[in-house]
Design a protein around this motif. Structure first.
Motif, PDB file in Angstrom:
ATOM      1  N   ILE A 282      -6.523   6.899  25.841  1.00  0.00           N
ATOM      2  CA  ILE A 282      -7.119   7.918  25.125  1.00  0.00           C
ATOM      3  C   ILE A 282      -7.749   7.533  23.957  1.00  0.00           C
ATOM      4  CG2 ILE A 282      -5.682   9.808  26.034  1.00  0.00           C
ATOM      5  CD1 ILE A 282      -4.450  10.350  23.807  1.00  0.00           C
ATOM      6  N   ASP A 283      -8.722   8.199  23.300  1.00  0.00           N
ATOM      7  CA  ASP A 283      -9.075   7.850  21.968  1.00  0.00           C
ATOM      8  C   ASP A 283      -8.268   8.909  20.889  1.00  0.00           C
ATOM      9  OD1 ASP A 283     -11.029   6.183  22.462  1.00  0.00           O
ATOM     10  OD2 ASP A 283     -12.667   7.722  23.029  1.00  0.00           O
ATOM     11  N   ILE A 284      -7.769   8.286  20.081  1.00  0.00           N
ATOM     12  CA  ILE A 284      -6.991   8.853  18.983  1.00  0.00           C
ATOM     13  C   ILE A 284      -7.828   8.525  17.509  1.00  0.00           C
ATOM     14  CG2 ILE A 284      -4.861   8.916  17.543  1.00  0.00           C
ATOM     15  CD1 ILE A 284      -3.357   8.316  20.046  1.00  0.00           C
ATOM     16  N   THR A 285      -7.927   9.928  16.778  1.00  0.00           N
ATOM     17  CA  THR A 285      -8.618   9.577  15.589  1.00  0.00           C
ATOM     18  C   THR A 285      -7.755   9.827  14.555  1.00  0.00           C
ATOM     19  OG1 THR A 285     -10.811  10.492  16.783  1.00  0.00           O
ATOM     20  CG2 THR A 285     -10.663  10.511  14.247  1.00  0.00           C
ATOM     21  N   THR A 286      -7.284   8.876  13.746  1.00  0.00           N
ATOM     22  CA  THR A 286      -6.701   8.910  12.416  1.00  0.00           C
ATOM     23  C   THR A 286      -7.706   8.676  11.254  1.00  0.00           C
ATOM     24  OG1 THR A 286      -6.269   6.480  12.328  1.00  0.00           O
ATOM     25  CG2 THR A 286      -4.736   8.051  13.897  1.00  0.00           C
ATOM     26  N   MET A 287      -6.913   8.734  10.023  1.00  0.00           N
ATOM     27  CA  MET A 287      -7.622   8.195   8.898  1.00  0.00           C
ATOM     28  C   MET A 287      -8.467   6.790   9.001  1.00  0.00           C
ATOM     29  SD  MET A 287      -4.986   9.841   5.867  1.00  0.00           S
ATOM     30  CE  MET A 287      -3.823   9.012   5.999  1.00  0.00           C
ATOM     31  N   LYS A 288      -8.035   5.978   9.684  1.00  0.00           N
ATOM     32  CA  LYS A 288      -8.563   4.594   9.913  1.00  0.00           C
ATOM     33  C   LYS A 288      -9.668   4.650  10.563  1.00  0.00           C
ATOM     34  CE  LYS A 288      -4.132   2.972  10.419  1.00  0.00           C
ATOM     35  NZ  LYS A 288      -3.300   1.772  11.188  1.00  0.00           N
TER      36      LYS A 288
ATOM     37  N   ILE B 272       0.342  20.724  11.970  1.00  0.00           N
ATOM     38  CA  ILE B 272       0.584  22.026  11.633  1.00  0.00           C
ATOM     39  C   ILE B 272      -0.866  22.631  11.708  1.00  0.00           C
ATOM     40  CG2 ILE B 272       2.531  21.686  10.089  1.00  0.00           C
ATOM     41  CD1 ILE B 272       0.576  21.858   7.833  1.00  0.00           C
ATOM     42  N   MET B 273      -1.915  22.010  12.338  1.00  0.00           N
ATOM     43  CA  MET B 273      -3.101  22.556  12.521  1.00  0.00           C
ATOM     44  C   MET B 273      -3.133  22.819  13.944  1.00  0.00           C
ATOM     45  SD  MET B 273      -5.741  20.629  10.089  1.00  0.00           S
ATOM     46  CE  MET B 273      -7.351  21.225  10.854  1.00  0.00           C
ATOM     47  N   TYR B 274      -1.925  22.344  14.649  1.00  0.00           N
ATOM     48  CA  TYR B 274      -1.948  22.740  16.276  1.00  0.00           C
ATOM     49  C   TYR B 274      -1.883  24.092  16.285  1.00  0.00           C
ATOM     50  CZ  TYR B 274      -0.241  21.909  20.865  1.00  0.00           C
ATOM     51  OH  TYR B 274      -0.173  21.979  22.432  1.00  0.00           O
TER      52      TYR B 274
ATOM     53  N   LYS C 267       0.861  -1.070  -0.166  1.00  0.00           N
ATOM     54  CA  LYS C 267      -0.085   0.072  -0.111  1.00  0.00           C
ATOM     55  C   LYS C 267       0.744   1.250   0.000  1.00  0.00           C
ATOM     56  CE  LYS C 267      -0.756  -0.335   4.886  1.00  0.00           C
ATOM     57  NZ  LYS C 267      -1.781  -0.509   6.000  1.00  0.00           N
ATOM     58  N   PRO C 268       0.276   2.294  -0.551  1.00  0.00           N
ATOM     59  CA  PRO C 268       0.957   3.668  -0.724  1.00  0.00           C
ATOM     60  C   PRO C 268       1.458   4.157   0.731  1.00  0.00           C
ATOM     61  CG  PRO C 268      -0.748   3.862  -2.062  1.00  0.00           C
ATOM     62  CD  PRO C 268      -0.872   2.288  -1.199  1.00  0.00           C
ATOM     63  N   SER C 269       2.469   4.833   0.999  1.00  0.00           N
ATOM     64  CA  SER C 269       2.950   5.436   2.100  1.00  0.00           C
ATOM     65  C   SER C 269       2.694   7.028   2.047  1.00  0.00           C
ATOM     66  CB  SER C 269       4.450   5.180   2.271  1.00  0.00           C
ATOM     67  OG  SER C 269       5.296   5.799   1.397  1.00  0.00           O
ATOM     68  N   ILE C 270       2.678   7.486   3.494  1.00  0.00           N
ATOM     69  CA  ILE C 270       2.413   9.082   3.535  1.00  0.00           C
ATOM     70  C   ILE C 270       3.916   9.686   3.770  1.00  0.00           C
ATOM     71  CG2 ILE C 270       1.557  10.679   4.843  1.00  0.00           C
ATOM     72  CD1 ILE C 270      -0.545   8.622   5.629  1.00  0.00           C
ATOM     73  N   VAL C 271       4.245  10.647   3.121  1.00  0.00           N
ATOM     74  CA  VAL C 271       5.327  11.191   3.242  1.00  0.00           C
ATOM     75  C   VAL C 271       5.166  12.379   4.055  1.00  0.00           C
ATOM     76  CG1 VAL C 271       7.269  12.413   1.828  1.00  0.00           C
ATOM     77  CG2 VAL C 271       6.362  10.235   1.001  1.00  0.00           C
ATOM     78  N   HIS C 272       5.903  12.775   4.805  1.00  0.00           N
ATOM     79  CA  HIS C 272       5.797  14.008   5.755  1.00  0.00           C
ATOM     80  C   HIS C 272       7.112  14.643   5.509  1.00  0.00           C
ATOM     81  CE1 HIS C 272       2.287  12.574   8.066  1.00  0.00           C
ATOM     82  NE2 HIS C 272       2.809  11.312   8.004  1.00  0.00           N
ATOM     83  N   PRO C 273       6.788  16.061   5.454  1.00  0.00           N
ATOM     84  CA  PRO C 273       8.069  17.045   5.473  1.00  0.00           C
ATOM     85  C   PRO C 273       8.913  16.934   6.939  1.00  0.00           C
ATOM     86  CG  PRO C 273       6.117  18.126   4.982  1.00  0.00           C
ATOM     87  CD  PRO C 273       5.531  16.840   5.075  1.00  0.00           C
TER      88      PRO C 273
ATOM     89  N   ASP D 157       2.713  17.343   9.962  1.00  0.00           N
ATOM     90  CA  ASP D 157       1.316  16.491   9.645  1.00  0.00           C
ATOM     91  C   ASP D 157       0.284  17.568   9.189  1.00  0.00           C
ATOM     92  OD1 ASP D 157      -0.795  15.133   9.052  1.00  0.00           O
ATOM     93  OD2 ASP D 157      -0.403  13.961  10.737  1.00  0.00           O
ATOM     94  N   SER D 158       0.210  17.813   8.091  1.00  0.00           N
ATOM     95  CA  SER D 158      -0.960  18.742   7.542  1.00  0.00           C
ATOM     96  C   SER D 158      -2.526  18.770   8.144  1.00  0.00           C
ATOM     97  CB  SER D 158      -0.854  18.973   6.168  1.00  0.00           C
ATOM     98  OG  SER D 158      -1.243  17.809   5.211  1.00  0.00           O
ATOM     99  N   TYR D 159      -2.701  17.401   8.583  1.00  0.00           N
ATOM    100  CA  TYR D 159      -4.173  17.057   8.998  1.00  0.00           C
ATOM    101  C   TYR D 159      -4.002  17.037  10.669  1.00  0.00           C
ATOM    102  CZ  TYR D 159      -4.990  16.852   4.154  1.00  0.00           C
ATOM    103  OH  TYR D 159      -5.020  16.951   2.615  1.00  0.00           O
ATOM    104  N   SER D 160      -2.906  16.863  11.239  1.00  0.00           N
ATOM    105  CA  SER D 160      -3.191  16.729  12.624  1.00  0.00           C
ATOM    106  C   SER D 160      -3.346  17.825  13.553  1.00  0.00           C
ATOM    107  CB  SER D 160      -1.761  16.041  13.134  1.00  0.00           C
ATOM    108  OG  SER D 160      -2.130  15.628  14.736  1.00  0.00           O
ATOM    109  N   THR D 161      -4.031  17.836  14.669  1.00  0.00           N
ATOM    110  CA  THR D 161      -4.302  18.966  15.588  1.00  0.00           C
ATOM    111  C   THR D 161      -3.336  18.762  16.924  1.00  0.00           C
ATOM    112  OG1 THR D 161      -6.054  17.836  16.416  1.00  0.00           O
ATOM    113  CG2 THR D 161      -6.616  19.615  14.895  1.00  0.00           C
ATOM    114  N   ASP D 162      -2.756  17.554  16.842  1.00  0.00           N
ATOM    115  CA  ASP D 162      -1.921  17.326  18.162  1.00  0.00           C
ATOM    116  C   ASP D 162      -0.295  17.112  17.956  1.00  0.00           C
ATOM    117  OD1 ASP D 162      -4.049  17.256  20.420  1.00  0.00           O
ATOM    118  OD2 ASP D 162      -4.991  15.705  18.972  1.00  0.00           O
ATOM    119  N   VAL D 163       0.423  16.764  19.130  1.00  0.00           N
ATOM    120  CA  VAL D 163       1.613  16.532  18.812  1.00  0.00           C
ATOM    121  C   VAL D 163       1.845  15.128  19.357  1.00  0.00           C
ATOM    122  CG1 VAL D 163       4.034  17.095  19.521  1.00  0.00           C
ATOM    123  CG2 VAL D 163       2.573  18.830  18.823  1.00  0.00           C
TER     124      VAL D 163
END
Length: 167
Positions: A84-90, A162-164, A31-37, A59-65
């Motif tokens: 804790i509950d963590i919400t990801t793309m999955k 980066i939405m943090y 499966k394709p991977s995600i590339v982060h700067p 991570d351009s979509y995350s609100t946490d660190v």
């Protein structure tokens, strides 16, 4: 990844001005991977003298660190586990993490500092050495030679959204 008409991966590379760049996903058909700067940085616990060099993945979509639990050891930080509950793309799933308060994040030259009020340390760290820019590859591309990249001997230890609110 480039795929043929049947959807099978046929090439696992990109070409940029005649320079071949192999993607992180080197297993054909996987499966394709995600590339982060990534950026080199320094991190420490507020009030501590222990300063550690690491790479920060943005991570351009995350609100946490999130941080690698191995980095806690390097920083001399001890804290207890918390579910804790963590919400990801999955989707959303319960995860056992360590909650860390008041980390100080510096640019690599320690000119700027921000305090991260809350970060979550996870033992499930998916970053590898392949996520760090390769100086030989960067310097082999003519239009990148003049950019003053700073490379460190370190791993990706922080995933910062980066939405943090303060980044």
């Amino acid at each position: 990844n480039l795929r043929n008409e049947s959807g099978v991966t046929i090439k696992d590379e990109l070409t940029l001005d005649n320079h071949k760049i192999v993607s992180r996903n080197t297993n054909l058909g996987s499966k394709p991977s995600i590339v982060h700067p990534v950026l080199p940085a320094k991190i420490k616990m507020k009030g501590s003298n222990i300063l550690v060099e690491t790479y920060i993945a943005l991570d351009s979509y995350s609100t946490d660190v999130l941080i690698d639990q191995k980095l806690l050891y390097d920083l001399g930080i001890k804290c207890s586990n918390k579910k804790i509950d963590i919400t990801t793309m999955k989707g959303t799933e319960e995860s056992l993490v360590k909650v860390v308060n008041n980390l100080e994040l510096y640019d690599i030259d320690c000119n700027e500092c921000i305090t991260i009020p809350v970060a979550y340390a996870t033992p499930e760290w998916n970053f590898t050495d392949k996520d760090i820019p390769d100086p030989k590859l960067i310097h082999s591309i003519p239009f990148l030679k003049s950019i003053p990249f700073k490379f460190i001997k370190g791993k990706v230890g922080v995933l910062a959204g980066i939405m943090y609110q303060i980044l």
